[in-house]
Design an enzyme around this catalytic site. Structure first.
Site, PDB file in Angstrom:
ATOM      1  N   SER A 233       0.831  -1.210   0.000  1.00  0.00           N
ATOM      2  CA  SER A 233       0.000   0.000   0.000  1.00  0.00           C
ATOM      3  C   SER A 233       0.862   1.254   0.000  1.00  0.00           C
ATOM      4  CB  SER A 233      -0.849  -0.023   1.273  1.00  0.00           C
ATOM      5  OG  SER A 233      -1.423   1.232   1.501  1.00  0.00           O
TER       6      SER A 233
ATOM      7  N   TYR B 159      -1.879  -1.039  10.749  1.00  0.00           N
ATOM      8  CA  TYR B 159      -2.165  -1.622   9.432  1.00  0.00           C
ATOM      9  C   TYR B 159      -1.005  -1.362   8.474  1.00  0.00           C
ATOM     10  CZ  TYR B 159      -3.780  -1.764   4.624  1.00  0.00           C
ATOM     11  OH  TYR B 159      -3.857  -2.007   3.275  1.00  0.00           O
TER      12      TYR B 159
ATOM     13  N   LYS C  26       2.002  -3.936   6.473  1.00  0.00           N
ATOM     14  CA  LYS C  26       2.418  -3.954   5.057  1.00  0.00           C
ATOM     15  C   LYS C  26       3.931  -3.788   4.959  1.00  0.00           C
ATOM     16  CE  LYS C  26      -1.591  -4.581   3.311  1.00  0.00           C
ATOM     17  NZ  LYS C  26      -1.900  -5.868   2.698  1.00  0.00           N
TER      18      LYS C  26
HETATM   19  P1  NAD Z   1     -10.961  -6.820   1.019  1.00  0.00           P
HETATM   20  O1  NAD Z   1     -11.173  -6.786   2.483  1.00  0.00           O
HETATM   21  O2  NAD Z   1     -12.111  -6.552   0.118  1.00  0.00           O
HETATM   22  O3  NAD Z   1     -10.301  -8.210   0.586  1.00  0.00           O
HETATM   23  C1  NAD Z   1      -9.423  -8.922   1.425  1.00  0.00           C
HETATM   24  C2  NAD Z   1      -9.961 -10.332   1.526  1.00  0.00           C
HETATM   25  O4  NAD Z   1      -9.087 -11.097   2.369  1.00  0.00           O
HETATM   26  C3  NAD Z   1     -11.363 -10.396   2.139  1.00  0.00           C
HETATM   27  O5  NAD Z   1     -12.230 -11.094   1.267  1.00  0.00           O
HETATM   28  C4  NAD Z   1     -11.162 -11.148   3.452  1.00  0.00           C
HETATM   29  O6  NAD Z   1     -12.261 -11.951   3.784  1.00  0.00           O
HETATM   30  C5  NAD Z   1      -9.887 -11.939   3.168  1.00  0.00           C
HETATM   31  N1  NAD Z   1      -9.111 -12.290   4.358  1.00  0.00           N
HETATM   32  C6  NAD Z   1      -8.699 -11.467   5.367  1.00  0.00           C
HETATM   33  N2  NAD Z   1      -7.994 -12.168   6.271  1.00  0.00           N
HETATM   34  C7  NAD Z   1      -7.937 -13.462   5.825  1.00  0.00           C
HETATM   35  C8  NAD Z   1      -7.369 -14.655   6.337  1.00  0.00           C
HETATM   36  N3  NAD Z   1      -6.721 -14.681   7.511  1.00  0.00           N
HETATM   37  N4  NAD Z   1      -7.503 -15.783   5.625  1.00  0.00           N
HETATM   38  C9  NAD Z   1      -8.180 -15.789   4.440  1.00  0.00           C
HETATM   39  N5  NAD Z   1      -8.752 -14.681   3.927  1.00  0.00           N
HETATM   40  C10 NAD Z   1      -8.635 -13.537   4.610  1.00  0.00           C
HETATM   41  O7  NAD Z   1      -9.768  -5.788   0.701  1.00  0.00           O
HETATM   42  P2  NAD Z   1      -9.261  -5.237  -0.693  1.00  0.00           P
HETATM   43  O8  NAD Z   1      -9.604  -3.788  -0.763  1.00  0.00           O
HETATM   44  O9  NAD Z   1      -9.644  -6.149  -1.777  1.00  0.00           O
HETATM   45  O10 NAD Z   1      -7.696  -5.318  -0.434  1.00  0.00           O
HETATM   46  C11 NAD Z   1      -6.915  -6.416  -0.871  1.00  0.00           C
HETATM   47  C12 NAD Z   1      -5.497  -6.228  -0.367  1.00  0.00           C
HETATM   48  O11 NAD Z   1      -4.994  -4.987  -0.846  1.00  0.00           O
HETATM   49  C13 NAD Z   1      -5.402  -6.151   1.152  1.00  0.00           C
HETATM   50  O12 NAD Z   1      -4.230  -6.816   1.560  1.00  0.00           O
HETATM   51  C14 NAD Z   1      -5.293  -4.669   1.433  1.00  0.00           C
HETATM   52  O13 NAD Z   1      -4.589  -4.412   2.621  1.00  0.00           O
HETATM   53  C15 NAD Z   1      -4.519  -4.183   0.218  1.00  0.00           C
HETATM   54  N6  NAD Z   1      -4.746  -2.753  -0.089  1.00  0.00           N
HETATM   55  C16 NAD Z   1      -6.027  -2.292  -0.254  1.00  0.00           C
HETATM   56  C17 NAD Z   1      -6.236  -0.932  -0.504  1.00  0.00           C
HETATM   57  C18 NAD Z   1      -7.631  -0.388  -0.639  1.00  0.00           C
HETATM   58  O14 NAD Z   1      -7.800   0.836  -0.538  1.00  0.00           O
HETATM   59  N7  NAD Z   1      -8.656  -1.197  -0.901  1.00  0.00           N
HETATM   60  C19 NAD Z   1      -5.159  -0.050  -0.632  1.00  0.00           C
HETATM   61  C20 NAD Z   1      -3.866  -0.566  -0.484  1.00  0.00           C
HETATM   62  C21 NAD Z   1      -3.673  -1.934  -0.220  1.00  0.00           C
HETATM   63  N1  UFG Z   2     -12.314  11.664   3.221  1.00  0.00           N
HETATM   64  C1  UFG Z   2     -13.298  12.568   3.565  1.00  0.00           C
HETATM   65  N2  UFG Z   2     -14.454  12.083   4.106  1.00  0.00           N
HETATM   66  C2  UFG Z   2     -14.677  10.755   4.287  1.00  0.00           C
HETATM   67  C3  UFG Z   2     -13.665   9.841   3.925  1.00  0.00           C
HETATM   68  C4  UFG Z   2     -12.488  10.327   3.394  1.00  0.00           C
HETATM   69  O1  UFG Z   2     -13.133  13.780   3.405  1.00  0.00           O
HETATM   70  O2  UFG Z   2     -15.755  10.383   4.793  1.00  0.00           O
HETATM   71  C5  UFG Z   2     -11.064  12.170   2.609  1.00  0.00           C
HETATM   72  C6  UFG Z   2      -9.815  11.865   3.404  1.00  0.00           C
HETATM   73  O3  UFG Z   2      -9.581  12.864   4.371  1.00  0.00           O
HETATM   74  C7  UFG Z   2      -8.745  11.787   2.307  1.00  0.00           C
HETATM   75  C8  UFG Z   2      -9.522  11.263   1.102  1.00  0.00           C
HETATM   76  O4  UFG Z   2     -10.893  11.513   1.367  1.00  0.00           O
HETATM   77  O5  UFG Z   2      -8.303  13.101   2.011  1.00  0.00           O
HETATM   78  C9  UFG Z   2      -9.308   9.771   0.875  1.00  0.00           C
HETATM   79  O6  UFG Z   2      -9.598   9.079   2.078  1.00  0.00           O
HETATM   80  P1  UFG Z   2      -9.777   7.476   2.115  1.00  0.00           P
HETATM   81  O7  UFG Z   2     -10.123   7.113   3.525  1.00  0.00           O
HETATM   82  O8  UFG Z   2     -10.680   7.036   1.041  1.00  0.00           O
HETATM   83  O9  UFG Z   2      -8.315   6.956   1.713  1.00  0.00           O
HETATM   84  P2  UFG Z   2      -6.893   7.183   2.409  1.00  0.00           P
HETATM   85  O10 UFG Z   2      -6.028   7.872   1.398  1.00  0.00           O
HETATM   86  O11 UFG Z   2      -7.015   7.792   3.717  1.00  0.00           O
HETATM   87  O12 UFG Z   2      -6.391   5.689   2.610  1.00  0.00           O
HETATM   88  C10 UFG Z   2      -6.641   4.645   1.663  1.00  0.00           C
HETATM   89  C11 UFG Z   2      -6.805   3.310   2.397  1.00  0.00           C
HETATM   90  C12 UFG Z   2      -5.506   2.899   3.010  1.00  0.00           C
HETATM   91  C13 UFG Z   2      -4.451   2.855   1.944  1.00  0.00           C
HETATM   92  C14 UFG Z   2      -4.337   4.190   1.251  1.00  0.00           C
HETATM   93  C15 UFG Z   2      -3.374   4.078   0.111  1.00  0.00           C
HETATM   94  O13 UFG Z   2      -7.788   3.426   3.413  1.00  0.00           O
HETATM   95  O14 UFG Z   2      -5.631   1.609   3.541  1.00  0.00           O
HETATM   96  O15 UFG Z   2      -5.598   4.586   0.734  1.00  0.00           O
HETATM   97  O16 UFG Z   2      -3.069   5.345  -0.388  1.00  0.00           O
HETATM   98  F1  UFG Z   2      -3.262   2.562   2.481  1.00  0.00           F
END
Ligand code: NAD
Ligand code: UFG
Length: 332
Positions: A124, A148, A152
């Site tokens: 991330s 979190y 990572k």
């Molecule tokens: P998500 O929660 O939709 O998907 C993750 C999946 O992993 C879920 O279906 C959950 O049930 C499964 N899971 C969690 N723990 C587990 C375990 N112990 N065993 C088996 N399955 C398990 O999340 P996502 O948005 O699809 O994210 C996927 C990956 O990308 C994650 O590792 C997350 O940290 C990373 N990531 C997501 C974002 C974002 O904004 N969505 C940003 C950066 C990184």
């Molecule tokens: N924001 C609002 N109101 C809300 C939610 C978010 O104003 O209700 C703003 C935040 O302050 C930020 C922007 O919208 O400026 C994006 O916020 P998000 O919570 O959607 O995303 P973040 O950038 O904070 O973080 C996300 C994931 C993290 C990941 C990161 C990667 O939550 O897990 O993106 O860049 F690591």
């Protein structure tokens, strides 16, 4: 090539499953359904016409993991499974460290035992220090500021150490910026439990009256309109990035790290205004205090992924907003 997707029924995993199937990969999906639903297996079939093999298994359940690997004969693993809620991780750090880190170590042990030597890992942008000035390159300073983000960062280090110890092992670490949007079918998308923390799922719920109005966290940042700036990437583009990584993995040794972002920053108000433009003025908002821990401006340098993976995003903010809206409409 046969690929195992851990966490493959989740938001990013399910979109990647579609891209892999449509590009001729054989896949298995494992997930413990903590943050997803088994219905997604049927949705994947509806989209691709293919039945996906699903294992309901927890990364922490070593016996089941071992059995799956003993039968699977995988060539590569894409490791999405993990817990991802920043706020919850500050309340339950041990749960996050155990699930994400112990879970990854279990996965690596199985990969070692069954000689599976290729991994793509979901990292991330939150591993970067917010002291960096955007665009963030892959060699920017790292300093995650919550449990979190630290999971990572630690997993990246564990993977690097393991690559050093096992010269056959190869890893691509992908640092995602802010994935939003949904598949054009409207069948799969982001569907968080409870009140969303992230911007886009909050906006779509306001649009359908499930939540009253959006709180914009601060308009006094040093950004063009004062609201926070992020690099929003369409989840289908992000999914394609995994395909590019898989196609690259046989051409290097050790590990590679790539940002997956567009290279463009949009403010919170840019996103709200674009959403309202393409989806019909549905989202009211108010300005409230800053959210603790938020950076002013985060966006990727996409150059390395472009030069080495040939990866370039194709979808603009309008399409991200419209597809998110359509998914929410289908899931009302
Ligand atoms: P998500 O929660 O939709 O998907 C993750 C999946 O992993 C879920 O279906 C959950 O049930 C499964 N899971 C969690 N723990 C587990 C375990 N112990 N065993 C088996 N399955 C398990 O999340 P996502 O948005 O699809 O994210 C996927 C990956 O990308 C994650 O590792 C997350 O940290 C990373 N990531 C997501 C974002 C974002 O904004 N969505 C940003 C950066 C990184
Ligand atoms: N924001 C609002 N109101 C809300 C939610 C978010 O104003 O209700 C703003 C935040 O302050 C930020 C922007 O919208 O400026 C994006 O916020 P998000 O919570 O959607 O995303 P973040 O950038 O904070 O973080 C996300 C994931 C993290 C990941 C990161 C990667 O939550 O897990 O993106 O860049 F690591």
């Amino acid at each position: 090539m046969k690929v195992l997707l851990t966490g493959g029924l989740g938001y990013i995993g399910s979109h990647t499953a579609v891209e892999l199937i449509e590009n001729g990969f054989e896949i298995d999906v494992m997930d413990n359904l903590y943050n997803s639903s088994e219905d997604v297996v049927e949705k994947l079939k509806q989209i691709t016409g293919k039945q996906v093999k699903f294992h309901k298994i927890d990364l922490l359940d070593m016996d089941s993991m071992d059995k799956m690997f003993s039968e699977g004969k995988y060539d590569a693993v894409i490791h999405f499974a993990g817990l991802k809620a920043v706020g919850e991780s500050t309340q339950k750090p041990l749960m996050y460290y155990e699930n994400n880190i112990t879970g990854t170590i279990n996965l690596l042990k199985c990969m070692e035992k069954y000689n599976v030597n290729n991994i793509i890992f979901s990292s991330s942008a939150c591993v970067y220090s917010d002291k960096n000035v955007a665009p963030f390159t892959e060699d920017a300073i790292l300093n995650p500021i919550n449990p979190y983000g630290r999971t990572k960062y630690f997993i990246e280090e564990i993977i690097k150490d393991y690559c050093f110890a096992n010269k056959n092992f190869k890893a691509v670490i992908l640092r995602y910026f802010n994935p939003i949007g949904a598949h054009e079918s409207g069948l799969i998308g982001e569907n968080p439990n409870g009140i969303p923390n992230n911007l886009m799922p909050y906006i779509t719920r306001v649009a359908f009256g499930k939540l009253k109005e959006l709180s914009v966290f601060g308009n006094d940042y040093d950004t063009p309109d004062g609201t926070g700036v992020r690099d929003y990437i369409h989840v289908v583009d992000l999914a394609r990035g995994h395909l590019a990584a898989l196609n690259k993995i046989n051409s290097f040794e050790g590990y590679k790290i790539y940002n997956l972002g567009t290279g463009h920053g949009y403010s919170v108000l840019d996103v709200v205004n674009t959403f309202n433009k393409v989806c019909g003025n549905k989202v009211k908002y108010k300005i409230v205090d800053r959210r603790p821990g938020d950076a002013a401006c985060v966006f990727a340098s996409p150059e390395k992924a472009l030069n080495e993976l040939g990866f370039k995003t194709t979808k603009e903010l309008e399409e991200m907003c419209l597809s998110s809206y359509n998914f929410e409409k289908n899931n009302k």
